[in-house]
Design an enzyme around this catalytic site. Sequence first.
Site, PDB file in Angstrom:
ATOM      1  N   TYR A  76      13.055 -19.517  -0.540  1.00  0.00           N
ATOM      2  CA  TYR A  76      13.330 -18.330  -1.370  1.00  0.00           C
ATOM      3  C   TYR A  76      13.873 -17.236  -0.461  1.00  0.00           C
ATOM      4  O   TYR A  76      13.217 -16.859   0.509  1.00  0.00           O
ATOM      5  CB  TYR A  76      11.997 -17.911  -1.977  1.00  0.00           C
ATOM      6  N   TYR A 230       1.661 -18.742  -9.034  1.00  0.00           N
ATOM      7  CA  TYR A 230       1.777 -18.247  -7.658  1.00  0.00           C
ATOM      8  C   TYR A 230       1.321 -16.794  -7.539  1.00  0.00           C
ATOM      9  O   TYR A 230       0.497 -16.435  -6.720  1.00  0.00           O
ATOM     10  CB  TYR A 230       3.233 -18.364  -7.163  1.00  0.00           C
ATOM     11  N   HIS A 231       1.884 -15.974  -8.391  1.00  0.00           N
ATOM     12  CA  HIS A 231       1.649 -14.532  -8.267  1.00  0.00           C
ATOM     13  C   HIS A 231       0.215 -14.164  -8.619  1.00  0.00           C
ATOM     14  O   HIS A 231      -0.277 -13.131  -8.205  1.00  0.00           O
ATOM     15  CB  HIS A 231       2.654 -13.763  -9.133  1.00  0.00           C
ATOM     16  N   LYS A 586       2.112   4.252  -6.722  1.00  0.00           N
ATOM     17  CA  LYS A 586       3.048   3.151  -6.525  1.00  0.00           C
ATOM     18  C   LYS A 586       4.444   3.726  -6.758  1.00  0.00           C
ATOM     19  O   LYS A 586       4.784   4.108  -7.877  1.00  0.00           O
ATOM     20  CB  LYS A 586       2.797   2.038  -7.554  1.00  0.00           C
ATOM     21  N   ASP A 590       8.476  -1.288  -7.142  1.00  0.00           N
ATOM     22  CA  ASP A 590       7.579  -2.291  -6.591  1.00  0.00           C
ATOM     23  C   ASP A 590       6.334  -2.459  -7.473  1.00  0.00           C
ATOM     24  O   ASP A 590       5.524  -1.554  -7.588  1.00  0.00           O
ATOM     25  CB  ASP A 590       7.189  -1.826  -5.175  1.00  0.00           C
ATOM     26  N   HIS A 592       3.990  -4.885  -7.072  1.00  0.00           N
ATOM     27  CA  HIS A 592       2.878  -5.586  -6.408  1.00  0.00           C
ATOM     28  C   HIS A 592       1.719  -4.619  -6.265  1.00  0.00           C
ATOM     29  O   HIS A 592       1.736  -3.754  -5.397  1.00  0.00           O
ATOM     30  CB  HIS A 592       3.289  -6.067  -5.016  1.00  0.00           C
TER      31      HIS A 592
END
Length: 710
Positions: A76, A230-231, A586, A590, A592
């Site tokens: 990736y 995954y996340h 934040k 982004d 995350h």
Amino acid sequence: MAPKLEKWRELAEKELKRSPETIVWNTPEDIKVKPLYTAEDLEGVSHLESLPGMKPFVRGPRATMYAGRPWTIRQYAGFSTAEESNAFYRKALAAGQQGVSVAFDLATHRGYDSDHPRVEGDVGKAGVAIDSVEDMKILFEGIPLEKVSVSMTMNGAVIPILANFIVAGEEQGVPRAQLSGTIQNDILKEFMVRNTYIYPPEPSMRIVADIIEYTAREMPKFNSISISGYHMQEAGATLVQELAFTLADGREYVRAALKKGLNVDDFAGRLSFFFAIGMNFFMEIAKLRAARLLWARIMEEFEPKKASSLMLRTHCQTSGVSLQEQDPYNNIVRTAFEAMSAALGGTQSLHTNSFDEAIALPTEFSARIARNTQLILQHETGVTNVVDPLAGSYYIESLTNELAEKAWALIEEMESLGGMTQAVATGLPKRLIEEAAIRKQASVDRGETVIVGVNKYRPETEDEIEILQIDNTAVRLSQIARLEKVKRQRDPKRVEAALAALEQVARTGEGNILEAAVEAARLRATVGEISDAMRNAFNENVAVPVIVEKVYGESYENDPEYRTVVERLQSFSETLQEKPRVMIAKLGQDGHDRGAKVIASAFNDIGFEVLAGPLFQTPEEAADMAIASKVHVVGASSLAAGHKTLVPQLIQELKKKGAENIIVVCGGVIPRQDYDYLLEQGVAAIFGPGSNVLECARTVLDLLEGRRRN
Ligand code: SCD
């Protein structure tokens, strides 16, 4: 005669000088891993006799697996401009990579063109900036799209990106029916963890279904979705949560597609999955096997005729959160073990992380080692020669069964809430993941979970490693120049009409959104414009951050060190006559937010008054909120490389508004090379990856006390 287990217990007790029950490891999944597994553990387990390539596919979706064809090495990557990313892909393919996997920048993810004022700090940073077909064509120049399969990690702006890809293929001379690859297109997990959504859940689900419909009809070689756990693991989920929520999401997508009137066998074979592979070596292998077992069970409900409709095929990526900033070469070792685990679990395609990814984007050097990790695995270890080589292992089979049972119970719990869309709307899965993340952090902070080089065996000195820096301003300016050119050269009337038609399809629910977007993209409507047409019809999703309480504090119950910090804060609050207020911000696009959420929860439990800012704030908005809420500290969390632009802007905004007394600290993926710059700009403290949260609280308290004295 076979020896008795009782005899073993006696021997074990003698060796240990205590009962073997005392060395049972209780995993975060609440699985009790014993020191010994035997045939007894497999009594009543029903999947043991199955074979690869046949249902329920526990042993792998293909009969010969890697003995017939090894997994795809699919790294990736993406950064800066389309030209630079293209050069990177071409080099990687020449050096042994087998498929392309595109990382887009956050501006693109959230459906903004590079000239949008909200994305100044994000353009070209954590991925490549794509504004129109022209960028997409450059991205794949010299890469034969009829041969190389392309994965695109896109969820929010999935419609314009897939439309641009289809048109770029067309203009490269490859009809869409020949395009092979995968689009992530998994919006439910975005609402749970990754946060690169644009529209509210309902229209977002319609988008997913429209893409499944379009690709089933027009693109038989293309995987319409990559249903991703995954996340979730990255955000702190246990493996059971990752497994259960991902499969429950998958079930929901199947239902959405069926609601469109599709036949299950026309699309099920092109659903694909994506899991994280962390450091729990055996459990990760078992997780992939359990995933295949459960997916076949779920799909049976829909009564498909083709066996391939029951088959779970998956991509895997080694764990990003397992990577550490401290002693970073250890990450090469971690990644190699994780990759081995993915291979033994039977993944179809794999990304191995570069060792510097806890700090910055990979360099050419670190990317080469990551790729070679897989090449060595495929060519030197012999791991590809035998299908599912751990089948029959008492431990692996028992874990496979236990994970499957636990995940099934959680899947059923989601089902009882009305399915995953409803469950996500209640916020329950998100909260469960956040709680798991906080527990994990507390366990690391307390040293119960050992991380070599971080909370144990920490080296006295550390060498700085070379990192890749992106000149974000230069990328932005070059993107803006190309956008202007595209807009100059197109037929504005036709673009306007195509966008209006797209908006109409979105609004009325009649027609296919992707089909309408392909028309608009062909005429050079931009990613931002196509997204805006849909924003007009669907509105935007606005999430309200919730702070999980008491989980961090409970993990520290009766800990004297923790109590000392809590009491120090209490007495400081008494002098201040109020609790010190900390805003966790934040900035930029982004999404995350694991780190931000964990810090917010822990600080709240320790005794600060914590305000969680919404996602996607501009520095100006964050400054306004901090001032209006009279906070003493702003903690800016950055994981997507925007810190050098956005945090100094926040400090400037606070100064401009006469609030320079507010202390600004920042944390996240921040390379040491950037520390001096940030400190010069007025940042009071920086907490990189691997920071101990209790330590962070102490530092913030030091800063507050220092500020009060001066
Ligand atoms: C496979 N084939 C075989 C075989 N094994 N043929 C004969 N014998 C065997 N043993 C065939 C397959 O049937 C297929 O053909 C072809 O070979 C390719 O194999 P595959 O197994 O389908 O592999 P691949 O094409 O690589 O596809 C793998 C997935 C796909 C199905 C998993 O969805 C994929 O590539 N996903 C990648 C997703 C990704 O890269 N995501 C990145 C996410 P047919 O096709 O004709 O059947 C990054 C991310 O989100 C990071 C985090 C973040 O940003 O936040």
